[in-house]
Design an enzyme around this catalytic site. Sequence first.
Site, PDB file in Angstrom:
ATOM      1  N   ASP A 101       0.838  -1.208   0.000  1.00 33.24           N
ATOM      2  CA  ASP A 101       0.000   0.000   0.000  1.00 33.24           C
ATOM      3  C   ASP A 101       0.876   1.262   0.000  1.00 33.24           C
ATOM      4  O   ASP A 101       1.992   1.250   0.506  1.00 33.24           O
ATOM      5  CB  ASP A 101      -0.904  -0.029   1.246  1.00 33.24           C
ATOM      6  N   ASN A 143     -10.626  -3.149  -6.360  1.00 34.97           N
ATOM      7  CA  ASN A 143      -9.828  -2.144  -7.072  1.00 34.97           C
ATOM      8  C   ASN A 143     -10.418  -1.740  -8.429  1.00 34.97           C
ATOM      9  O   ASN A 143     -10.001  -0.739  -9.018  1.00 34.97           O
ATOM     10  CB  ASN A 143      -8.381  -2.629  -7.265  1.00 34.97           C
TER      11      ASN A 143
HETATM   12  C1  FPP Z   1      -2.077   0.104  -3.259  1.00 29.70           C
HETATM   13  O1  FPP Z   1      -1.579   1.413  -3.252  1.00 29.70           O
HETATM   14  C2  FPP Z   1      -1.491  -0.609  -4.374  1.00 29.70           C
HETATM   15  C3  FPP Z   1      -2.189  -1.201  -5.378  1.00 29.70           C
HETATM   16  C4  FPP Z   1      -3.649  -1.225  -5.445  1.00 29.70           C
HETATM   17  C5  FPP Z   1      -1.484  -1.848  -6.478  1.00 29.70           C
HETATM   18  C6  FPP Z   1      -0.300  -2.616  -6.072  1.00 29.70           C
HETATM   19  C7  FPP Z   1       0.484  -2.958  -7.255  1.00 29.70           C
HETATM   20  C8  FPP Z   1       1.815  -2.941  -7.317  1.00 29.70           C
HETATM   21  C9  FPP Z   1       2.680  -2.622  -6.172  1.00 29.70           C
HETATM   22  C10 FPP Z   1       2.521  -3.342  -8.544  1.00 29.70           C
HETATM   23  C11 FPP Z   1       2.211  -4.774  -8.778  1.00 29.70           C
HETATM   24  C12 FPP Z   1       3.115  -5.389  -9.698  1.00 29.70           C
HETATM   25  C13 FPP Z   1       2.799  -6.459 -10.444  1.00 29.70           C
HETATM   26  C14 FPP Z   1       3.857  -7.160 -11.126  1.00 29.70           C
HETATM   27  C15 FPP Z   1       1.419  -6.952 -10.632  1.00 29.70           C
HETATM   28  P1  FPP Z   1      -2.599   2.619  -3.435  1.00 29.70           P
HETATM   29  O2  FPP Z   1      -2.655   2.955  -4.867  1.00 29.70           O
HETATM   30  O3  FPP Z   1      -3.907   2.262  -2.811  1.00 29.70           O
HETATM   31  O4  FPP Z   1      -1.873   3.730  -2.627  1.00 29.70           O
HETATM   32  P2  FPP Z   1      -2.585   4.924  -1.831  1.00 29.70           P
HETATM   33  O5  FPP Z   1      -3.339   4.279  -0.686  1.00 29.70           O
HETATM   34  O6  FPP Z   1      -1.427   5.728  -1.366  1.00 29.70           O
HETATM   35  O7  FPP Z   1      -3.470   5.643  -2.799  1.00 29.70           O
END
Ligand code: FPP
Length: 256
Positions: free
Chosen positions: A27, A75
């Site tokens: 996250d 998501n």
């Molecule tokens: C949460 O951060 C993250 C995600 C929903 C996506 C996670 C994906 C990756 C780390 C890359 C994955 C890689 C592969 C190879 C599939 P957020 O966007 O919710 O962060 P925030 O809470 O700060 O908005």
Amino acid sequence: MVFNTKKIVTDQLDKTNVPEHVAIIMDGNGRWAKRRHLPRIAGHKKGMDTVKTITMAASEMGVKVLTLYAFSTENWKRPTDEVNYLMSLPTTFFSSFVPDLIKNNVSVKVIGYVDQLPAATQKAVNDAVEQTKDCTGMILNFALNYGSRAEITTAVKEIAQEAAEGTLDVNQINEQTIDQHLMTKFLGNLATPDVLIRSSGEERISNFLLWQIAYSELIFTDTYWPDFTAELFASLIIEYQGRHRRFGGLDPDKKE
Ligand code: FPP
């Protein structure tokens, strides 16, 4: 790739008590990007690089299963551009990283409703699973379009169906029956994470492995996922090693 876990590992990490299954809620990508006045997808791109770093660090440490929450069933509610970018990441990731995975004997697996992903994403994931299927080291298990309540609901439907058809006696249903119908079934006795880590300062489970984490140690760190390093990972594993896991019982020295 160069990692600096060596010093921490040699000094403090107990090589005899490395968690077998580590699960991570990655996250903070969006906030990482916002802090830099970058679009959210820049955070996901950097987050993908972190996945490579932590995969290698975990494999080097002797972790047997690393489950990463890459995309949840919730998501899809994000803006289309962001969802499309997230759906393109497996293609980018595996096209550059599969050779490293094979070199390090890491196999790729996936949990989640993969058949609902765009065709190109499915192909990237399925190809990576196929290309690494003979690797016998760490399992890199991606949770993609995964949601624990949906997983449990699917399991309940399957069990009810078997009971209705008469192939399963309701009185025989036990915890193993549930285990056998979850997406983590293929992991056998490694299906339950020893430790669940969440980055970015949020302290919630967000519909991740609800059944499987019943006795997992929970570790929350303020660091945003794109800033997560091999050293931080090692330090959190050392924190895990300081916990006393009792699984509902007592410490051995308190049993009198
Ligand atoms: C949460 O951060 C993250 C995600 C929903 C996506 C996670 C994906 C990756 C780390 C890359 C994955 C890689 C592969 C190879 C599939 P957020 O966007 O919710 O962060 P925030 O809470 O700060 O908005």
